[in-house]
Design a protein around this motif. Structure first.
Motif, mmCIF file in Angstrom:
data_model
loop_
_atom_site.group_PDB
_atom_site.id
_atom_site.type_symbol
_atom_site.label_atom_id
_atom_site.label_comp_id
_atom_site.label_asym_id
_atom_site.label_seq_id
_atom_site.Cartn_x
_atom_site.Cartn_y
_atom_site.Cartn_z
ATOM 1 N N GLN A 44 -7.703 45.891 19.650
ATOM 2 C CA GLN A 44 -8.673 45.137 18.866
ATOM 3 C C GLN A 44 -8.158 43.751 18.469
ATOM 4 N N CYS A 45 -7.021 43.344 19.024
ATOM 5 C CA CYS A 45 -6.443 42.033 18.719
ATOM 6 C C CYS A 45 -6.798 41.019 19.798
ATOM 7 N N GLY A 46 -6.778 39.755 19.415
ATOM 8 C CA GLY A 46 -6.967 38.691 20.390
ATOM 9 C C GLY A 46 -5.731 38.544 21.265
ATOM 10 N N LYS A 47 -5.897 37.895 22.390
ATOM 11 C CA LYS A 47 -4.816 37.750 23.370
ATOM 12 C C LYS A 47 -3.619 36.993 22.792
ATOM 13 N N PHE A 48 -3.885 35.950 22.037
ATOM 14 C CA PHE A 48 -2.818 35.163 21.410
ATOM 15 C C PHE A 48 -2.074 36.013 20.378
ATOM 16 N N GLU A 49 -2.836 36.772 19.595
ATOM 17 C CA GLU A 49 -2.233 37.641 18.577
ATOM 18 C C GLU A 49 -1.385 38.732 19.225
ATOM 19 N N ARG A 50 -1.816 39.249 20.375
ATOM 20 C CA ARG A 50 -1.036 40.287 21.062
ATOM 21 C C ARG A 50 0.325 39.752 21.492
ATOM 22 N N GLU A 51 0.346 38.510 21.978
ATOM 23 C CA GLU A 51 1.616 37.887 22.362
ATOM 24 C C GLU A 51 2.536 37.742 21.148
ATOM 25 N N ASN A 52 1.953 37.371 20.021
ATOM 26 C CA ASN A 52 2.748 37.224 18.802
ATOM 27 C C ASN A 52 3.313 38.560 18.338
ATOM 28 N N LEU A 53 2.490 39.603 18.431
ATOM 29 C CA LEU A 53 2.954 40.934 18.038
ATOM 30 C C LEU A 53 4.102 41.393 18.919
ATOM 31 N N LYS A 54 3.988 41.106 20.192
ATOM 32 C CA LYS A 54 5.024 41.486 21.148
ATOM 33 C C LYS A 54 6.357 40.813 20.798
ATOM 34 N N ASN A 55 6.285 39.546 20.423
ATOM 35 C CA ASN A 55 7.510 38.816 20.115
ATOM 36 C C ASN A 55 8.015 39.098 18.705
ATOM 37 N N ARG A 56 7.108 39.511 17.803
ATOM 38 C CA ARG A 56 7.542 39.904 16.467
ATOM 39 C C ARG A 56 8.459 41.110 16.539
ATOM 40 N N SER A 57 8.149 42.005 17.482
ATOM 41 C CA SER A 57 8.977 43.211 17.640
ATOM 42 C C SER A 57 10.376 42.870 18.143
ATOM 43 N N LYS A 58 10.538 41.646 18.704
ATOM 44 C CA LYS A 58 11.848 41.213 19.176
ATOM 45 C C LYS A 58 12.599 40.421 18.114
ATOM 46 N N GLY A 59 11.990 40.326 16.938
ATOM 47 C CA GLY A 59 12.644 39.623 15.851
ATOM 48 C C GLY A 59 12.383 38.135 15.826
ATOM 49 N N THR A 66 -6.785 27.505 27.777
ATOM 50 C CA THR A 66 -5.970 28.135 28.816
ATOM 51 C C THR A 66 -4.590 27.499 28.873
ATOM 52 N N SER A 67 -4.562 26.174 28.798
ATOM 53 C CA SER A 67 -3.296 25.445 28.812
ATOM 54 C C SER A 67 -2.461 25.776 27.579
ATOM 55 N N ALA A 68 -3.128 25.887 26.421
ATOM 56 C CA ALA A 68 -2.419 26.223 25.180
ATOM 57 C C ALA A 68 -1.770 27.604 25.268
ATOM 58 N N MET A 69 -2.473 28.547 25.885
ATOM 59 C CA MET A 69 -1.923 29.896 26.050
ATOM 60 C C MET A 69 -0.685 29.884 26.950
ATOM 61 N N LYS A 70 -0.729 29.091 28.001
ATOM 62 C CA LYS A 70 0.411 28.995 28.913
ATOM 63 C C LYS A 70 1.619 28.368 28.210
ATOM 64 N N LEU A 71 1.355 27.314 27.433
ATOM 65 C CA LEU A 71 2.441 26.662 26.702
ATOM 66 C C LEU A 71 3.027 27.594 25.641
ATOM 67 N N HIS A 72 2.147 28.380 25.018
ATOM 68 C CA HIS A 72 2.599 29.346 24.014
ATOM 69 C C HIS A 72 3.577 30.346 24.637
ATOM 70 N N LYS A 73 3.221 30.845 25.802
ATOM 71 C CA LYS A 73 4.066 31.810 26.505
ATOM 72 C C LYS A 73 5.399 31.175 26.905
ATOM 73 N N LYS A 74 5.312 29.958 27.417
ATOM 74 C CA LYS A 74 6.512 29.228 27.842
ATOM 75 C C LYS A 74 7.419 28.941 26.645
ATOM 76 N N TYR A 75 6.818 28.545 25.550
ATOM 77 C CA TYR A 75 7.580 28.233 24.341
ATOM 78 C C TYR A 75 8.291 29.474 23.802
ATOM 79 N N LEU A 76 7.533 30.583 23.707
ATOM 80 C CA LEU A 76 8.124 31.820 23.200
ATOM 81 C C LEU A 76 9.279 32.291 24.080
ATOM 82 N N LYS A 77 9.095 32.182 25.378
ATOM 83 C CA LYS A 77 10.134 32.615 26.313
ATOM 84 C C LYS A 77 11.411 31.803 26.120
ATOM 85 N N LYS A 78 11.260 30.491 25.984
ATOM 86 C CA LYS A 78 12.429 29.630 25.824
ATOM 87 C C LYS A 78 13.096 29.842 24.472
ATOM 88 N N VAL A 79 12.274 29.962 23.421
ATOM 89 C CA VAL A 79 12.825 30.135 22.082
ATOM 90 C C VAL A 79 13.524 31.465 21.934
#
Length: 479
Positions: free
Chosen positions: A395-410, A461-474
């Motif tokens: 029931q979460c948005g796609k952006f929120e799901r990515e955040n939840l996934k990375n929250r579990s990684k600290g 779409t571009s913002a989502m890609k940058l979000h993923k790229k940013y999280l991966k690098k950080v």
């Protein structure tokens, strides 16, 4: 099920025509025409949404919308109704994907926004939501009456654009103020002349009331400038409704009061929701997300935190551009303040900005949003009790799901998608900024020149890609 599919409908409607053509011996012609018609339907660009937000004929330089209402993609009234059970429970997960895929049909946009912004819990029934709606309407009526007793022009059908009080609480009696106040009194009294046209104005001592009254004329000035290209705002009643809501909100939110830019955020609510109280609470929920941007102190502006986040994101995803902007003296990213404050209202056409907003909210949606706003303590207790357990993401948005996934990684607290939207715009204009910007004025000019030329779906779409790229690098850097 394919029965509602546009292709299926097309085939059924043309079945008799197919048989007639074949019987008459036009088999080759049939296949040629059928293929052309089928291809046209498949490539159908859809109907523009401009007709729902009519522009005044004399306004010829208004950007045209890129948002198209497309059958099978845009969330229609039929698909929206089908997402509810007989009791009223909403399958918000399915709705979010439809909103992101093709936006919301303008005819029922306001109703969907109330869910996206957390006005209602998708797990509530029709009856429960109606109870909440009526309760809120009463609350708004009480708030508005409280404001009216302090300043009778509230709810009069008119509004002011001139100051009525000094910073010391002394009344300002000038010709414009007198004229506006008298007009409002005549409306309140059914057109009867008041025996004292100069109005009874006395010195105010309450600091909060003084601060609120000081904001009323600024709200009026902003109201007459907001979305004035729209036919909708040719009507005095709609302008006064916008002024009333912003004035009541300024009293309701004692910490923020009113700041320029809020009228741009509130205006669509007036247009999409017929009831003034419903529009107020929808705006109030939007301000829950954004009020931090408007919180100002003697030392800082609230939006500075997001500007700092934008700088960090750009430094990670495009270090060359970040260095160039710093060299030009733009390392504070103040040139992007408007995009963050009013969520791209000035960079997109009216219809496209609404399309952008709903995609953002669908991507960021958290199913606990209603509870967080309605009962923060209960929401905090629920969150505390669920630690260690994976939160359901359906029931979460796609952006929120990515955040939840990375929250579990600290990972650190998530950044809003608006930051990545601005970063995506800068990334898109990176080459032009690097080669043509010789100073901050050039940066501002390049960004201003893109008004009306941005594609909302592409930006998301571009913002989502940058979000993923940013999280991966950080995350990789952190661990």
């Amino acid at each position: 099920m394919i029965w509602g599919c546009p292709i299926f409908v097309f085939l059924v409607e043309n079945l008799i025509w197919v048989l007639e053509l074949q019987l008459l011996g036009f088999k080759d012609l049939f296949f040629f025409v059928w293929f052309e018609e089928f291809s046209r339907m498949w490539r159908d660009p859809g109907a523009p949404a401009d007709s729902f937000y009519q522009v005044r004929p004399e306004c010829t330089n208004v950007p045209k919308t890129r948002f198209r209402i497309k059958a099978g993609k845009t969330l229609s009234a039929r698909k929206w109704r089908a997402a509810f059970t007989s009791e009223g429970y909403l399958d918000i997960g399915k709705t979010l994907s439809r909103v992101y895929r093709g936006g919301i049909h303008p005819s029922m946009r306001g109703e969907v926004w109330e869910f996206l912004l957390g006005c209602y819990d998708p797990k509530s029934t029709f009856e429960e939501r109606e109870h909440i709606r009526q309760r809120r309407r009463v609350q708004y009526a009480v708030l508005k009456e409280e404001c009216r007793t302090m300043f009778p022009m509230i709810g009069s059908g008119s509004f002011i654009t001139a100051p009525v009080i000094t910073e010391n609480g002394d009344p300002i009696v000038d010709p414009i103020t007198l004229q506006e106040a008298q007009a409002a009194k005549e409306l309140n009294s059914g057109g009867q002349q008041n025996s004292n046209p100069r109005c009874e104005m006395v010195k105010e001592h309450d600091k909060r009331i003084i601060q609120w009254k000081l904001s009323l004329h600024q709200i009026g000035l902003d109201v007459v400038r907001t979305d004035r290209t729209l036919v909708f705002y040719e009507k005095q009643e709609n302008l006064s409704k916008l002024w009333d809501i912003l004035s009541v909100y300024a009293w309701f939110d004692k910490d923020i009061n009113y700041c320029q830019g809020m009228s741009d955020l509130c205006s669509p609510m007036i247009l999409l929701l017929d009831d003034e109280a419903d529009a107020f609470w929808c705006f109030e929920r939007l301000m829950r997300r954004l009020r931090g941007n408007f919180r100002c102190t003697e030392r800082s502006v609230g939006v500075e935190a997001q500007l700092s986040n934008l700088a960090s994101v750009t430094q990670v995803i495009d270090p060359k551009l970040h260095h160039h902007l710093e060299t030009l003296g733009g390392g504070d990213y103040l040139f992007a303040i408007r995009m963050l404050m009013v969520l791209f209202r000035r960079e997109f056409s009216f219809a496209d900005s609404l399309y952008l907003w709903e995609m953002m909210w669908a991507l960021e949606y958290d199913p606990d949003l209603f509870l967080m706003y309605e009962d923060p303590d209960l929401a905090a207790a629920k969150s505390e009790g669920s630690k260690g357990r994976t939160k359901s993401t359906r029931q979460c948005g796609k952006f929120e799901r990515e955040n939840l996934k990375n929250r579990s990684k600290g990972a650190e607290a998530p950044l809003p998608i608006s930051v990545f939207l601005v970063a995506s715009v800068l990334k898109d204009k990176s080459t032009k900024l690097l080669t043509e910007a010789k100073g901050l004025d050039d940066v501002v000019q390049i960004l201003n020149d893109m008004t009306g030329s941005l594609d909302a779906k592409k930006a998301c779409t571009s913002a989502m890609k940058l979000h993923k790229k940013y999280l991966k690098k950080v995350v990789n850097f952190t661990f």
